[in-house]
Every structure is written in C-alpha cells, then in structure tokens.
Design a protein around this motif. Structure first.
Motif, PDB file in Angstrom:
ATOM      1  N   HIS A 293       0.810  -1.223   0.000  1.00 21.29           N
ATOM      2  CA  HIS A 293       0.000   0.000   0.000  1.00 21.29           C
ATOM      3  C   HIS A 293       0.844   1.274   0.000  1.00 21.29           C
ATOM      4  N   CYS A 294       2.120   1.133  -0.310  1.00 26.58           N
ATOM      5  CA  CYS A 294       3.007   2.302  -0.353  1.00 26.58           C
ATOM      6  C   CYS A 294       2.895   3.043  -1.678  1.00 26.58           C
ATOM      7  N   GLU A 295       3.382   4.253  -1.690  1.00 21.64           N
ATOM      8  CA  GLU A 295       3.455   5.081  -2.891  1.00 21.64           C
ATOM      9  C   GLU A 295       4.426   4.477  -3.899  1.00 21.64           C
ATOM     10  N   ARG A 296       4.127   4.668  -5.177  1.00 24.56           N
ATOM     11  CA  ARG A 296       5.032   4.252  -6.259  1.00 24.56           C
ATOM     12  C   ARG A 296       6.138   5.296  -6.391  1.00 24.56           C
ATOM     13  N   ILE A 297       7.385   4.847  -6.378  1.00 25.73           N
ATOM     14  CA  ILE A 297       8.523   5.757  -6.464  1.00 25.73           C
ATOM     15  C   ILE A 297       9.340   5.453  -7.723  1.00 25.73           C
ATOM     16  N   PRO A 298       9.456   6.418  -8.653  1.00 29.67           N
ATOM     17  CA  PRO A 298      10.331   6.214  -9.816  1.00 29.67           C
ATOM     18  C   PRO A 298      11.781   6.511  -9.445  1.00 29.67           C
ATOM     19  N   LEU A 299      12.676   5.575  -9.736  1.00 27.68           N
ATOM     20  CA  LEU A 299      14.095   5.743  -9.431  1.00 27.68           C
ATOM     21  C   LEU A 299      14.925   5.373 -10.660  1.00 27.68           C
ATOM     22  N   THR A 300      15.850   6.232 -11.036  1.00 28.58           N
ATOM     23  CA  THR A 300      16.696   5.952 -12.187  1.00 28.58           C
ATOM     24  C   THR A 300      17.655   4.817 -11.860  1.00 28.58           C
ATOM     25  N   ILE A 301      17.847   3.921 -12.810  1.00 23.06           N
ATOM     26  CA  ILE A 301      18.749   2.782 -12.630  1.00 23.06           C
ATOM     27  C   ILE A 301      20.185   3.280 -12.508  1.00 23.06           C
ATOM     28  N   SER A 302      20.865   2.823 -11.452  1.00 20.26           N
ATOM     29  CA  SER A 302      22.235   3.262 -11.200  1.00 20.26           C
ATOM     30  C   SER A 302      23.277   2.254 -11.658  1.00 20.26           C
ATOM     31  N   ASP A 303      22.859   1.029 -11.899  1.00 23.30           N
ATOM     32  CA  ASP A 303      23.734  -0.016 -12.437  1.00 23.30           C
ATOM     33  C   ASP A 303      22.881  -1.253 -12.661  1.00 23.30           C
ATOM     34  N   PHE A 304      23.383  -2.168 -13.481  1.00 20.24           N
ATOM     35  CA  PHE A 304      22.662  -3.421 -13.701  1.00 20.24           C
ATOM     36  C   PHE A 304      23.658  -4.481 -14.131  1.00 20.24           C
ATOM     37  N   ASP A 305      23.372  -5.713 -13.745  1.00 20.57           N
ATOM     38  CA  ASP A 305      24.248  -6.838 -14.037  1.00 20.57           C
ATOM     39  C   ASP A 305      23.380  -7.996 -14.514  1.00 20.57           C
ATOM     40  N   ASP A 306      23.383  -8.233 -15.816  1.00 18.11           N
ATOM     41  CA  ASP A 306      22.540  -9.269 -16.407  1.00 18.11           C
ATOM     42  C   ASP A 306      22.912 -10.652 -15.888  1.00 18.11           C
ATOM     43  N   GLN A 307      24.200 -10.923 -15.745  1.00 13.02           N
ATOM     44  CA  GLN A 307      24.636 -12.244 -15.279  1.00 13.02           C
ATOM     45  C   GLN A 307      24.214 -12.502 -13.838  1.00 13.02           C
ATOM     46  N   GLU A 308      24.351 -11.509 -12.993  1.00  8.12           N
ATOM     47  CA  GLU A 308      23.950 -11.651 -11.599  1.00  8.12           C
ATOM     48  C   GLU A 308      22.441 -11.518 -11.424  1.00  8.12           C
ATOM     49  N   GLY A 309      21.805 -10.873 -12.413  1.00  6.59           N
ATOM     50  CA  GLY A 309      20.359 -10.647 -12.318  1.00  6.59           C
ATOM     51  C   GLY A 309      20.016  -9.550 -11.323  1.00  6.59           C
ATOM     52  N   SER A 310      20.894  -8.565 -11.207  1.00  5.19           N
ATOM     53  CA  SER A 310      20.680  -7.521 -10.207  1.00  5.19           C
ATOM     54  C   SER A 310      20.589  -6.139 -10.849  1.00  5.19           C
ATOM     55  N   VAL A 311      19.858  -5.263 -10.177  1.00  2.03           N
ATOM     56  CA  VAL A 311      19.727  -3.865 -10.578  1.00  2.03           C
ATOM     57  C   VAL A 311      20.016  -3.015  -9.350  1.00  2.03           C
ATOM     58  N   THR A 312      20.825  -1.982  -9.531  1.00  3.25           N
ATOM     59  CA  THR A 312      21.197  -1.115  -8.419  1.00  3.25           C
ATOM     60  C   THR A 312      20.412   0.194  -8.474  1.00  3.25           C
ATOM     61  N   ILE A 313      19.898   0.596  -7.325  1.00  2.00           N
ATOM     62  CA  ILE A 313      19.218   1.888  -7.202  1.00  2.00           C
ATOM     63  C   ILE A 313      19.870   2.681  -6.069  1.00  2.00           C
ATOM     64  N   VAL A 314      19.785   3.987  -6.157  1.00  2.00           N
ATOM     65  CA  VAL A 314      20.282   4.858  -5.092  1.00  2.00           C
ATOM     66  C   VAL A 314      19.120   5.745  -4.672  1.00  2.00           C
ATOM     67  N   THR A 315      18.826   5.734  -3.379  1.00  2.00           N
ATOM     68  CA  THR A 315      17.659   6.440  -2.848  1.00  2.00           C
ATOM     69  C   THR A 315      18.070   7.390  -1.742  1.00  2.00           C
ATOM     70  N   GLN A 316      17.524   8.605  -1.801  1.00  2.00           N
ATOM     71  CA  GLN A 316      17.750   9.571  -0.726  1.00  2.00           C
ATOM     72  C   GLN A 316      16.496   9.617   0.144  1.00  2.00           C
ATOM     73  N   ALA A 317      16.662   9.421   1.435  1.00  2.00           N
ATOM     74  CA  ALA A 317      15.529   9.392   2.366  1.00  2.00           C
ATOM     75  C   ALA A 317      15.030  10.806   2.613  1.00  2.00           C
ATOM     76  N   ILE A 318      14.038  11.218   1.829  1.00  2.00           N
ATOM     77  CA  ILE A 318      13.493  12.570   1.948  1.00  2.00           C
ATOM     78  C   ILE A 318      12.059  12.528   2.450  1.00  2.00           C
ATOM     79  N   GLY A 319      11.201  11.787   1.728  1.00  2.00           N
ATOM     80  CA  GLY A 319       9.793  11.693   2.084  1.00  2.00           C
ATOM     81  C   GLY A 319       9.476  10.387   2.798  1.00  2.00           C
ATOM     82  N   VAL A 320       8.189  10.185   3.080  1.00  2.00           N
ATOM     83  CA  VAL A 320       7.733   8.996   3.799  1.00  2.00           C
ATOM     84  C   VAL A 320       8.097   7.719   3.052  1.00  2.00           C
TER      85      VAL A 320
END
Length: 293
Positions: A41-68
């Motif tokens: 039930h949380c808000e949808r947050i758009p975050l730009t992709i900061s890195d990705f690794d197809d082999q590992e199957g991972s995506v990196t995001i960077v978030t600044q704690a500003i709002g709820v």
C-alpha cells in the motif's frame, strides 16, 4: 521476490541497494528507470537505474531518504524484499542507439550533481565498455556529500571533483569548472548533466554560450512513472512533453527550467503533511496539521 542483495550508506541519508530483478537487469539500458514500492500500500517511487548486471540478475538503485516512501525504502535491510520493482521504463540514453565507431570520435563531458551522480555512472560505464572516452565532473556542496567517486574513477577517462566549499577538488560550482576546462583548451562534443534542477539549468546556460549540445535528465519530476498523473509535464521547445514517457532525457537548451522547478515544488505541502502524520503515528499521537482548514 525483489530481494535486497546489498545495502550501503553512500552519504548522509543516501543509500545504495542492489536488488534481485533478473528480468529488469536483462532489459535495462543506461538512462532508464524503475518503479519501486516498499510495501503493497506504499506510494510508487520512480528511481533511475544506477547499475545493472545481467549475469547476476541484479539492478542497483540509489535512494535519498526525503519523504515517507523513500524513508521506508531506505529503512529496509538485506534479505527483505520490495513489493514491486517494475521496469525498465523510459527511453534509454540516445547514444545507446548510435554507431559505436561514430561515438568513439566524440568527446563526452558528464556533469553529475549530488544524487544525480548515481544515474550518470551506468552511462559512463557503458561508454567505457565500448571504448568511448568520457570525462566526468562530480559536484557536491561538501566532500561528505560526494558519492560514486571510486566507481566513476574506474570508468571515466578523466574525473574532476568540485565542491562548493573547496573541501575536495576544485573550489566552486560545476559551471565554473566547465568554463575553466574549456578555457584550458579542452574540446567537447556533447555534455550530459544529471543533478539538481537548478544545477542543470545553469549548466544549460553555460554550454549554450559555447553552442555545445547538452542533454539533461528530468527524472526528479516523475511521480507515477506512466504519464497518467500529469505531474511530470514539462515544456520542451514550447511543446508539452511527459518526462516519464517521452524522456526522462531531453535537449537542455529546449527545456523550460523555470516551469519545471515550479512543478517540482507542487507536492511539498502534501509531503510535509505526510511526514508529520508519520512522525505522530510513530509517537502514538494524532496529527492535526491542516485539519482546521
């Protein structure tokens, strides 16, 4: 399950998270973003992709704690899972579609400000992987607020640091450093700037004097990531565009930055109220802010 594989504190209130999301990692390209929800039930947050690794199957995001909602994301720990991690969304950076041999003839200068340094990294990394030289300026108010400097140094042809107070690197604004580099005889074919809206505005004004092509990312305007809310409307060369579906990257010299900055502040009062309610609930009290209006 979008499990958190890694979590790191980059600077005060700024967290890096590596998320297990194989399908997103497989399709991701520099410049794109994801929609994240911490809980159902949380808000949808758009975050730009900061890195990705197809082999590992991972995506990196960077978030600044500003709002709820960003605070909830940043409070999560390794092993916990996000409710949603949808993407990749938005258009990739335009150079991804250009012939590599042509790109290798061009000189790129990236301007990364604050948290905007994170989405600059996958672009520079992609160019480095394909043998394209890219120079980078990372700017922040103080040395304590610099992020991604070590990672960027590994992929940038040259890395410059600028801090407002001179606590590290060049003392002054990134625009002053741009002018100094050009005055020293450096030639650039294209500038890409990602960071605070006011920084991108003045980078655009600076590069326009040199007739230097400049791209900016307006990701900070996005709210729902689909264009349906209309909050990310922006004027590009007099035409209305939606950042999340038409961007998030645009020609900086066509962006109406004053309008974009006004739009960016539209939800400040609602966010302040949400933060107040969250604090009151945590303390076991009822919030009365705005109830008498």
């Amino acid at each position: 399950m979008f499990t958190i594989l890694e979590k790191r504190l980059l600077a005060e209130g700024i967290f890096l998270m590596k998320i297990h999301a194989p399908r997103v990692a497989h399709s991701a390209r520099p410049g794109q973003f994801v929609i994240v929800r911490a809980e159902e039930h949380c808000e949808r947050i758009p975050l730009t992709i900061s890195d990705f690794d197809d082999q590992e199957g991972s995506v990196t995001i960077v978030t600044q704690a500003i709002g709820v909602s960003t605070q909830k994301i940043c409070a999560m720990e390794v092993g916990e899972a996000l409710a949603d991690f949808a993407g990749p969304l938005g258009h990739p950076s335009e150079f991804v579609h250009e012939p590599i041999e042509e790109l290798r003839k061009r000189r790129f200068l990236f301007i990364a400000g604050g948290v905007g340094t994170a989405p600059v990294y996958p672009q520079v990394k992609w160019l480095h992987k394909h043998g394209v030289e890219a120079e980078v300026i990372i700017g922040a108010k103080t040395a304590d607020m610099l992020i991604y400097t070590e990672e960027m140094a590994r992929v940038a042809h040259k890395l410059h640091i600028a801090t407002d107070d001179g606590s590290r690197g060049f003392k002054g604004l990134v625009t002053q450093l741009i002018e100094q580099l050009i005055a020293e005889g450096n030639h650039y074919d294209e500038v890409v700037a990602i960071g605070p809206m006011i920084m991108m505005k003045f980078v655009a004004l600076t590069t326009k004097k040199y007739n230097l092509k400049t791209i900016v990312s307006l990701n900070a305007l996005m709210v729902d990531g689909t264009g349906m809310c209309g909050a990310c409307r922006v004027s590009i060369g007099g035409e209305t565009k939606f950042t999340c579906v038409d961007g998030p990257e645009f020609d900086a010299h066509l962006v109406d930055f004053d309008e974009a900055m006004r739009r960016q502040g539209m939800y400040k009062s609602q966010e302040q109220r949400a933060l107040a309610i969250a604090r009151e609930r945590a303390e076991g009290h009822k919030c009365h802010i705005g109830l008498d209006k």
